[in-house]
Design a protein around this motif. Sequence first.
Motif, PDB file in Angstrom:
ATOM      1  N   ALA A 154       0.835  -1.203   0.000  1.00 31.29           N
ATOM      2  CA  ALA A 154       0.000   0.000   0.000  1.00 31.29           C
ATOM      3  C   ALA A 154       0.868   1.250   0.000  1.00 31.29           C
ATOM      4  N   LYS A 155       1.957   1.240   0.769  1.00 27.95           N
ATOM      5  CA  LYS A 155       2.866   2.396   0.803  1.00 27.95           C
ATOM      6  C   LYS A 155       3.505   2.597  -0.562  1.00 27.95           C
ATOM      7  N   CYS A 183      17.433  -3.984   5.020  1.00 29.63           N
ATOM      8  CA  CYS A 183      17.496  -3.027   3.919  1.00 29.63           C
ATOM      9  C   CYS A 183      16.155  -2.319   3.774  1.00 29.63           C
ATOM     10  N   PHE A 184      16.183  -1.194   3.068  1.00 23.88           N
ATOM     11  CA  PHE A 184      14.969  -0.392   2.903  1.00 23.88           C
ATOM     12  C   PHE A 184      15.039   0.393   1.608  1.00 23.88           C
ATOM     13  N   PHE A 185      13.870   0.808   1.135  1.00 24.59           N
ATOM     14  CA  PHE A 185      13.755   1.664  -0.045  1.00 24.59           C
ATOM     15  C   PHE A 185      13.211   3.006   0.413  1.00 24.59           C
ATOM     16  N   ASP A 218       9.049   6.725  -8.534  1.00 27.59           N
ATOM     17  CA  ASP A 218       9.399   6.041  -7.286  1.00 27.59           C
ATOM     18  C   ASP A 218       8.631   4.732  -7.154  1.00 27.59           C
ATOM     19  N   ARG A 219       7.358   4.758  -7.503  1.00 24.80           N
ATOM     20  CA  ARG A 219       6.524   3.561  -7.380  1.00 24.80           C
ATOM     21  C   ARG A 219       7.058   2.438  -8.260  1.00 24.80           C
ATOM     22  N   VAL A 220       7.404   2.750  -9.489  1.00 27.04           N
ATOM     23  CA  VAL A 220       7.915   1.736 -10.414  1.00 27.04           C
ATOM     24  C   VAL A 220       9.206   1.134  -9.857  1.00 27.04           C
ATOM     25  N   MET A 248       8.700   3.748   5.296  1.00 30.02           N
ATOM     26  CA  MET A 248       9.357   3.293   4.069  1.00 30.02           C
ATOM     27  C   MET A 248       9.266   1.776   3.971  1.00 30.02           C
ATOM     28  N   PRO A 249       9.182   1.237   2.756  1.00 28.03           N
ATOM     29  CA  PRO A 249       9.255  -0.208   2.601  1.00 28.03           C
ATOM     30  C   PRO A 249      10.622  -0.697   3.087  1.00 28.03           C
ATOM     31  N   ALA A 250      10.606  -1.705   3.948  1.00 27.02           N
ATOM     32  CA  ALA A 250      11.846  -2.253   4.491  1.00 27.02           C
ATOM     33  C   ALA A 250      11.720  -3.764   4.544  1.00 27.02           C
TER      34      ALA A 250
END
Length: 151
Positions: free
Chosen positions: A50-51, A96-98, A59-61, A85-87
């Motif tokens: 969802a995030k 790790c994270f984006f 950024d989404r791609v 953030m997605p992690a």
Amino acid sequence: MSSTDNGGTYEGFTAEERAAMKDHAHEVKKAARRMSRADKAAEAERDVLAKIAEMQDADRVMAERVHAVVTASAPALAPKLWYGMPAYALDGKVVCFFQSAGKFKARYATLGFSDQARLDDGPMWPAAFALTEVTPEVEERIAALVKRAVG
């Protein structure tokens, strides 16, 4: 920065920093809810997706590709939100994270690694990488880094 560091006055946290801290507080409260481990994992994955869906197009791609590569390359890593953030975590600790470019109004997205990542290489090594595009070559580098990070 204190007012004595540069002769100026302390301005406090930026709106983006305050939002990240608020996201983190929400994530901690949500994780504390009583649920089965499988339910928590499924909910965490939905939260990450969802995030990612909320991000701006570029950024989404990139986040979608990073998510796919990380989850395929290191199935032991569990998706979760970390400061909004997605992690991806191992035993509950973020590896790790984006970070989208839009998160802190940066000019590029970032793939970052925490000190939990096993990327050590002598006395100095990179712990974050700027991302402007996720090409097949970049996907290969991400996969190799993530595999190495989890050891």
